[in-house]
Design a protein around this motif. Structure first.
Motif, PDB file in Angstrom:
ATOM      1  N   HIS A 128      -4.894  20.296  15.224  1.00 32.53           N
ATOM      2  CA  HIS A 128      -6.020  19.566  15.800  1.00 32.53           C
ATOM      3  C   HIS A 128      -6.905  20.462  16.665  1.00 32.53           C
ATOM      4  O   HIS A 128      -8.123  20.471  16.519  1.00 32.53           O
ATOM      5  N   GLU A 129      -6.307  21.183  17.603  1.00 32.04           N
ATOM      6  CA  GLU A 129      -7.056  22.115  18.436  1.00 32.04           C
ATOM      7  C   GLU A 129      -6.527  23.520  18.173  1.00 32.04           C
ATOM      8  O   GLU A 129      -5.321  23.710  18.058  1.00 32.04           O
ATOM      9  N   ASP A 130      -7.436  24.496  18.118  1.00 31.88           N
ATOM     10  CA  ASP A 130      -7.048  25.866  17.765  1.00 31.88           C
ATOM     11  C   ASP A 130      -6.155  25.843  16.527  1.00 31.88           C
ATOM     12  O   ASP A 130      -4.999  26.281  16.565  1.00 31.88           O
ATOM     13  N   PRO A 131      -6.675  25.308  15.410  1.00 32.00           N
ATOM     14  CA  PRO A 131      -5.863  25.133  14.201  1.00 32.00           C
ATOM     15  C   PRO A 131      -5.146  26.412  13.786  1.00 32.00           C
ATOM     16  O   PRO A 131      -5.721  27.496  13.815  1.00 32.00           O
ATOM     17  N   SER A 132      -3.896  26.248  13.422  1.00 32.92           N
ATOM     18  CA  SER A 132      -2.952  27.288  13.004  1.00 32.92           C
ATOM     19  C   SER A 132      -2.344  28.035  14.182  1.00 32.92           C
ATOM     20  O   SER A 132      -1.431  28.839  13.999  1.00 32.92           O
ATOM     21  N   GLY A 133      -2.820  27.767  15.397  1.00 31.67           N
ATOM     22  CA  GLY A 133      -2.190  28.353  16.571  1.00 31.67           C
ATOM     23  C   GLY A 133      -0.887  27.629  16.889  1.00 31.67           C
ATOM     24  O   GLY A 133      -0.680  26.479  16.502  1.00 31.67           O
ATOM     25  N   VAL A 134      -0.007  28.303  17.592  1.00 32.86           N
ATOM     26  CA  VAL A 134       1.270  27.698  17.972  1.00 32.86           C
ATOM     27  C   VAL A 134       1.137  27.015  19.330  1.00 32.86           C
ATOM     28  O   VAL A 134       0.646  27.610  20.292  1.00 32.86           O
ATOM     29  N   SER A 135       1.539  25.759  19.380  1.00 30.65           N
ATOM     30  CA  SER A 135       1.604  25.009  20.629  1.00 30.65           C
ATOM     31  C   SER A 135       3.050  24.610  20.884  1.00 30.65           C
ATOM     32  O   SER A 135       3.915  24.777  20.014  1.00 30.65           O
ATOM     33  N   LEU A 136       3.295  24.074  22.064  1.00 33.49           N
ATOM     34  CA  LEU A 136       4.651  23.679  22.439  1.00 33.49           C
ATOM     35  C   LEU A 136       4.681  22.220  22.868  1.00 33.49           C
ATOM     36  O   LEU A 136       3.791  21.759  23.585  1.00 33.49           O
ATOM     37  N   ALA A 137       5.703  21.522  22.423  1.00 38.53           N
ATOM     38  CA  ALA A 137       6.046  20.221  22.991  1.00 38.53           C
ATOM     39  C   ALA A 137       7.243  20.472  23.894  1.00 38.53           C
ATOM     40  O   ALA A 137       8.252  21.028  23.447  1.00 38.53           O
ATOM     41  N   VAL A 138       7.123  20.108  25.158  1.00 36.40           N
ATOM     42  CA  VAL A 138       8.179  20.444  26.115  1.00 36.40           C
ATOM     43  C   VAL A 138       8.541  19.230  26.955  1.00 36.40           C
ATOM     44  O   VAL A 138       7.727  18.328  27.168  1.00 36.40           O
ATOM     45  N   ASN A 139       9.762  19.222  27.422  1.00 34.10           N
ATOM     46  CA  ASN A 139      10.146  18.280  28.464  1.00 34.10           C
ATOM     47  C   ASN A 139       9.725  18.857  29.811  1.00 34.10           C
ATOM     48  O   ASN A 139       9.618  20.081  29.969  1.00 34.10           O
ATOM     49  N   ALA A 140       9.513  17.988  30.771  1.00 34.15           N
ATOM     50  CA  ALA A 140       9.079  18.449  32.092  1.00 34.15           C
ATOM     51  C   ALA A 140      10.072  19.433  32.704  1.00 34.15           C
ATOM     52  O   ALA A 140       9.695  20.285  33.510  1.00 34.15           O
ATOM     53  N   THR A 141      11.328  19.344  32.296  1.00 38.07           N
ATOM     54  CA  THR A 141      12.347  20.239  32.844  1.00 38.07           C
ATOM     55  C   THR A 141      12.108  21.694  32.461  1.00 38.07           C
ATOM     56  O   THR A 141      12.678  22.599  33.075  1.00 38.07           O
ATOM     57  N   ALA A 142      11.268  21.928  31.442  1.00 38.45           N
ATOM     58  CA  ALA A 142      10.998  23.298  31.004  1.00 38.45           C
ATOM     59  C   ALA A 142       9.902  23.961  31.826  1.00 38.45           C
ATOM     60  O   ALA A 142       9.736  25.180  31.767  1.00 38.45           O
ATOM     61  N   ILE A 143       9.146  23.188  32.590  1.00 44.73           N
ATOM     62  CA  ILE A 143       8.008  23.730  33.332  1.00 44.73           C
ATOM     63  C   ILE A 143       8.443  24.156  34.729  1.00 44.73           C
ATOM     64  O   ILE A 143       9.017  23.368  35.481  1.00 44.73           O
ATOM     65  N   HIS A 144       8.149  25.412  35.049  1.00 42.35           N
ATOM     66  CA  HIS A 144       8.502  25.936  36.371  1.00 42.35           C
ATOM     67  C   HIS A 144       7.358  25.761  37.364  1.00 42.35           C
ATOM     68  O   HIS A 144       7.558  25.245  38.470  1.00 42.35           O
ATOM     69  N   ALA A 145       6.141  26.192  36.991  1.00 46.55           N
ATOM     70  CA  ALA A 145       5.034  26.154  37.942  1.00 46.55           C
ATOM     71  C   ALA A 145       3.708  26.058  37.197  1.00 46.55           C
ATOM     72  O   ALA A 145       3.607  26.396  36.011  1.00 46.55           O
ATOM     73  N   VAL A 146       2.678  25.606  37.932  1.00 46.55           N
ATOM     74  CA  VAL A 146       1.366  25.358  37.335  1.00 46.55           C
ATOM     75  C   VAL A 146       0.268  25.822  38.292  1.00 46.55           C
ATOM     76  O   VAL A 146       0.384  25.642  39.512  1.00 46.55           O
ATOM     77  N   GLN A 147      -0.771  26.430  37.740  1.00 43.11           N
ATOM     78  CA  GLN A 147      -2.015  26.685  38.465  1.00 43.11           C
ATOM     79  C   GLN A 147      -3.080  25.763  37.889  1.00 43.11           C
ATOM     80  O   GLN A 147      -3.110  25.534  36.673  1.00 43.11           O
ATOM     81  N   SER A 148      -3.977  25.249  38.729  1.00 42.88           N
ATOM     82  CA  SER A 148      -4.939  24.254  38.263  1.00 42.88           C
ATOM     83  C   SER A 148      -6.322  24.498  38.849  1.00 42.88           C
ATOM     84  O   SER A 148      -6.451  24.903  40.011  1.00 42.88           O
ATOM     85  N   ILE A 149      -7.355  24.222  38.029  1.00 42.21           N
ATOM     86  CA  ILE A 149      -8.741  24.279  38.495  1.00 42.21           C
ATOM     87  C   ILE A 149      -9.521  23.126  37.869  1.00 42.21           C
ATOM     88  O   ILE A 149      -9.211  22.689  36.762  1.00 42.21           O
ATOM     89  N   PRO A 150     -10.546  22.620  38.568  1.00 47.00           N
ATOM     90  CA  PRO A 150     -11.414  21.606  37.956  1.00 47.00           C
ATOM     91  C   PRO A 150     -12.325  22.257  36.925  1.00 47.00           C
ATOM     92  O   PRO A 150     -12.728  23.414  37.062  1.00 47.00           O
ATOM     93  N   ILE A 151     -12.645  21.493  35.893  1.00 45.76           N
ATOM     94  CA  ILE A 151     -13.486  21.959  34.791  1.00 45.76           C
ATOM     95  C   ILE A 151     -14.667  21.011  34.637  1.00 45.76           C
ATOM     96  O   ILE A 151     -14.483  19.793  34.686  1.00 45.76           O
ATOM     97  N   PRO A 152     -15.896  21.528  34.408  1.00 47.77           N
ATOM     98  CA  PRO A 152     -16.244  22.942  34.256  1.00 47.77           C
ATOM     99  C   PRO A 152     -16.337  23.660  35.591  1.00 47.77           C
ATOM    100  O   PRO A 152     -16.351  23.021  36.652  1.00 47.77           O
TER     101      PRO A 152
END
Length: 263
Positions: A128-152
């Motif tokens: 659907h997005e970036d076709p043929s690229g690899v994406s991940l489906a993860v449980n929240a337990t797999a995420i360690h940390a996040v950086q965030s910014i407002p867009i645009p």
């Protein structure tokens, strides 16, 4: 792979929220209706099922294209989006191989249905997005940390393109409505204000510089009623959205300036 950065775009500033309650905004009437149809405990079962849904993360390109898709397909042009950069836990367990996207007909994925016990990362080919690229489906337990910014990203109102675009919109305010032609006129389509028509032209012009898949989805949502109060807002939004593609390094630099939020 676990050492790589992954990306996610969302309208939630503090994604992912570990304490999120899917039924938190349900009214008493809604709860009663659910229980009358599905029996006692149905609200709790539904909420638990929602919490079990996998989270989707992928390439930078996939996250940006998701923003454009939601603005266009889901009428999200007026919403505030956030771009999140994700760092996975080093002890995450990855399902072997790269697979088809594991989502059901409403787009939800549940790792327990496609993975072995203890697995919390599932690789799939994004179609659907970036076709043929690899994406991940993860449980929240797999995420360690996040950086965030407002867009645009914010854009300088004195930028030459914004100044010119604002002048074009301002001039259009004094022009007569654009009359429909041909079949559109015959079926009763109403005239369009010159201001709204000029906004669409600006949108088409900036979209032409984007990759084809994003070009057809750019929908910044011109608010004609708000133009007089903030004439530069729409041009700035257009330029800010296109910079997500044309000046991605500025976006990455903005993420670099943000602290990591451990989740």
């Amino acid at each position: 792979m676990l050492a790589s950065y992954w990306y996610h775009s969302s309208t939630h500033e503090n994604w992912p929220e570990r304490d999120f309650d899917p039924a938190g905004k349900f009214t008493d009437d809604t709860r009663r209706r659910m229980e009358s149809m599905a029996g006692p405990g149905s609200v709790e079962r539904w909420a638990a099922r929602q919490k079990d849904k996998a989270l989707h993360i992928g390439t930078y390109e996939a996250a940006i294209e998701n923003i454009f898709r939601r603005m266009d397909d889901q009428s999200g042009s007026s919403e505030q989006f956030f771009l999140h950069r994700v760092k996975l836990r080093p002890d995450s367990v990855i399902q072997a191989g790269v697979h088809k996207e594991p989502t059901n007909f409403v787009g939800d994925a549940y790792l327990a249905e496609v993975c072995g016990q203890g697995v919390n990362v599932y690789r799939y080919v994004n179609v659907h997005e970036d076709p043929s690229g690899v994406s991940l489906a993860v449980n929240a337990t797999a995420i360690h940390a996040v950086q965030s910014i407002p867009i645009p990203l914010p854009v300088d109102g004195a930028h030459p393109w914004i100044v010119d675009a604002t002048a074009r919109l301002t001039d259009a305010c004094s022009m007569p409505p654009v009359q429909p032609r041909g079949i559109l006129r015959k079926i009763g389509v109403k005239p369009t204000s010159a201001l709204a028509s000029e906004a669409r032209e600006l949108e088409k012009e900036v979209a032409s510089s984007l990759p084809f898949t994003s070009r057809t989805r750019l929908d910044a949502g011109f608010d004609e009623a708000a133009f007089a109060a903030s004439p530069t807002a729409f041009p700035a939004k257009l330029l800010g959205l296109t910079r997500l593609v044309s000046d991605f390094q500025a976006v990455l630099d903005a993420l670099d300036s943000q602290p990591w939020r451990v989740v």
